[in-house]
Scaffold this motif. Structure first.
Motif, short mmCIF file in Angstrom:
data_model
loop_
_atom_site.label_atom_id
_atom_site.label_comp_id
_atom_site.label_asym_id
_atom_site.label_seq_id
_atom_site.Cartn_x
_atom_site.Cartn_y
_atom_site.Cartn_z
N PHE A 285 0.42 -1.31 0.45
CA PHE A 285 -0.01 -0.27 -0.30
C PHE A 285 0.98 1.21 0.11
O PHE A 285 0.66 2.35 -0.73
N GLY A 286 2.03 0.83 0.94
CA GLY A 286 3.14 2.54 1.12
C GLY A 286 3.62 2.66 -0.10
O GLY A 286 3.90 3.57 0.20
N PHE A 287 3.65 1.45 -1.11
CA PHE A 287 4.88 1.23 -2.37
C PHE A 287 3.95 1.58 -3.25
O PHE A 287 4.70 2.59 -4.62
N LEU A 288 2.44 0.86 -3.52
CA LEU A 288 2.61 0.82 -4.64
C LEU A 288 1.40 2.51 -4.98
O LEU A 288 1.26 2.49 -6.22
N PHE A 289 0.38 3.13 -3.79
CA PHE A 289 -0.21 3.89 -3.65
C PHE A 289 0.52 5.08 -4.78
O PHE A 289 -0.04 6.36 -5.54
N PRO A 290 1.70 5.63 -3.92
CA PRO A 290 2.40 6.85 -4.71
C PRO A 290 2.99 6.98 -5.93
O PRO A 290 2.92 7.84 -6.83
N LEU A 291 3.29 5.28 -7.19
CA LEU A 291 3.88 5.55 -7.00
C LEU A 291 2.57 5.69 -8.78
O LEU A 291 2.36 6.39 -9.74
N ALA A 292 0.85 5.39 -8.29
CA ALA A 292 0.03 5.99 -8.97
C ALA A 292 -0.68 7.54 -9.06
O ALA A 292 -1.70 7.86 -9.76
N ASP A 293 -0.74 7.72 -7.78
CA ASP A 293 -1.10 8.66 -7.51
C ASP A 293 -0.58 9.79 -6.82
O ASP A 293 0.08 9.81 -5.65
N TYR A 294 -0.21 10.97 -7.33
CA TYR A 294 0.51 11.56 -6.73
C TYR A 294 0.57 12.07 -5.31
O TYR A 294 1.25 12.72 -4.68
N ARG A 295 -1.02 12.43 -5.11
CA ARG A 295 -1.71 12.22 -3.51
C ARG A 295 -0.41 11.70 -2.54
O ARG A 295 -0.63 12.72 -1.46
N PHE A 296 -0.50 10.25 -3.00
CA PHE A 296 -0.32 9.49 -1.79
C PHE A 296 1.72 9.69 -1.26
O PHE A 296 2.29 8.99 -1.04
N GLN A 297 2.03 10.19 -2.70
CA GLN A 297 3.48 10.98 -2.41
C GLN A 297 3.88 11.89 -1.22
O GLN A 297 4.80 11.73 -0.52
N ASP A 298 3.39 12.39 -0.32
CA ASP A 298 2.53 13.10 0.99
C ASP A 298 2.65 12.00 1.74
O ASP A 298 1.50 11.46 1.39
N TRP A 299 3.72 11.48 2.79
CA TRP A 299 3.64 11.03 3.45
C TRP A 299 1.95 10.72 4.67
O TRP A 299 1.48 9.66 4.75
N ARG A 300 1.84 12.10 4.57
CA ARG A 300 1.04 12.14 5.67
C ARG A 300 -0.33 11.78 4.81
O ARG A 300 -1.36 11.20 5.56
N PHE A 301 -0.82 11.53 3.46
CA PHE A 301 -1.94 11.10 2.98
C PHE A 301 -1.45 10.27 2.74
O PHE A 301 -2.77 9.30 3.23
N CYS A 302 -0.50 9.09 2.59
CA CYS A 302 -0.69 8.09 2.03
C CYS A 302 -0.97 6.94 3.46
O CYS A 302 -1.25 5.60 3.59
N VAL A 303 0.05 7.45 4.63
CA VAL A 303 -0.15 7.03 6.02
C VAL A 303 -1.06 7.09 6.41
O VAL A 303 -2.49 6.02 7.14
N GLY A 304 -1.68 7.85 6.31
CA GLY A 304 -3.26 8.22 6.24
C GLY A 304 -4.83 7.06 5.82
O GLY A 304 -5.12 7.45 6.55
#
Length: 192
Positions: free
Chosen positions: A111-130
């Motif tokens: 989840f933490g690895f793939l989603f930042p690749l798929a959507d730029y919003r998940f590149q922010d750690w707060r958005f991804c971890v949240g």
């Protein structure tokens, strides 16, 4: 030493189950790609849609399919029920409980690895971890309502830690990629 080997064998054996769900994930991911192409074909052709993003979305769908199959659909409704809000209540001296604890971390690393690749919003750690934490809470609540799993605070914590590990891995690989690309770009500039 034998305890460590037994632990690793137990985790390895448990990892065979989600690997067995990969054909399901690939099928759902394939349908997703097909629908994506039908829906966005003309627009993607005009914009030269980012191929990396499309494949990242594909792997997110594969991952989510495997995760949902593992955590929900491989279990009979009513087979497990209960709430455990004790922090670190699942960690005790038995190898099985420790394996489950570690496996819950491993389960959310993608989840933490793939989603930042798929959507730029998940590149922010707060958005991804949240996002990983919220997804984990929703999964636990669905398990509680459908009685397909125990609703445990530890699962949310360990899943969130897994998301953090995945995001940090993503950032490290991205940083290495950026460094290598800048070195390669400097070589080309010097040749010109």
């Amino acid at each position: 030493m034998n305890r460590i080997i037994d632990f690793l064998l137990l985790v390895g054996k448990d990892m065979l189950e989600p690997i067995g769900y990969l054909p399901w994930g690939m099928a759902v991911g394939g349908v997703f790609l097909l629908l994506w192409e039908v829906r966005y074909h003309e627009k993607a052709r005009r914009q030269k849609r980012n191929l990396r993003q499309k494949w990242s979305l594909f792997f997110c769908v594969v991952y989510l399919t495997v995760l949902l199959k593992l955590a929900l659909f491989s279990r009979e409704p009513g087979s497990r029920m209960g709430i455990d809000l004790e922090l670190f209540g699942t960690w005790n001296s038995s190898l099985i409980s420790q394996a489950y604890f570690i496996e819950n971390i491993i389960m959310f690393i993608p989840f933490g690895f793939l989603f930042p690749l798929a959507d730029y919003r998940f590149q922010d750690w707060r958005f991804c971890v949240g996002g990983g934490c919220v997804f984990s809470m929703c999964l636990e609540l669905v398990q509680l309502v459908t009685q397909r799993g125990f609703c445990q605070l530890d699962d949310v914590i360990t899943n969130t830690v897994g998301t953090i590990v995945g995001w940090v891995s993503y950032r490290m690989i991205k940083r290495l990629h950026d460094i290598l690309c800048s070195v390669d770009g400097d070589k080309h500039k010097r040749k010109d």
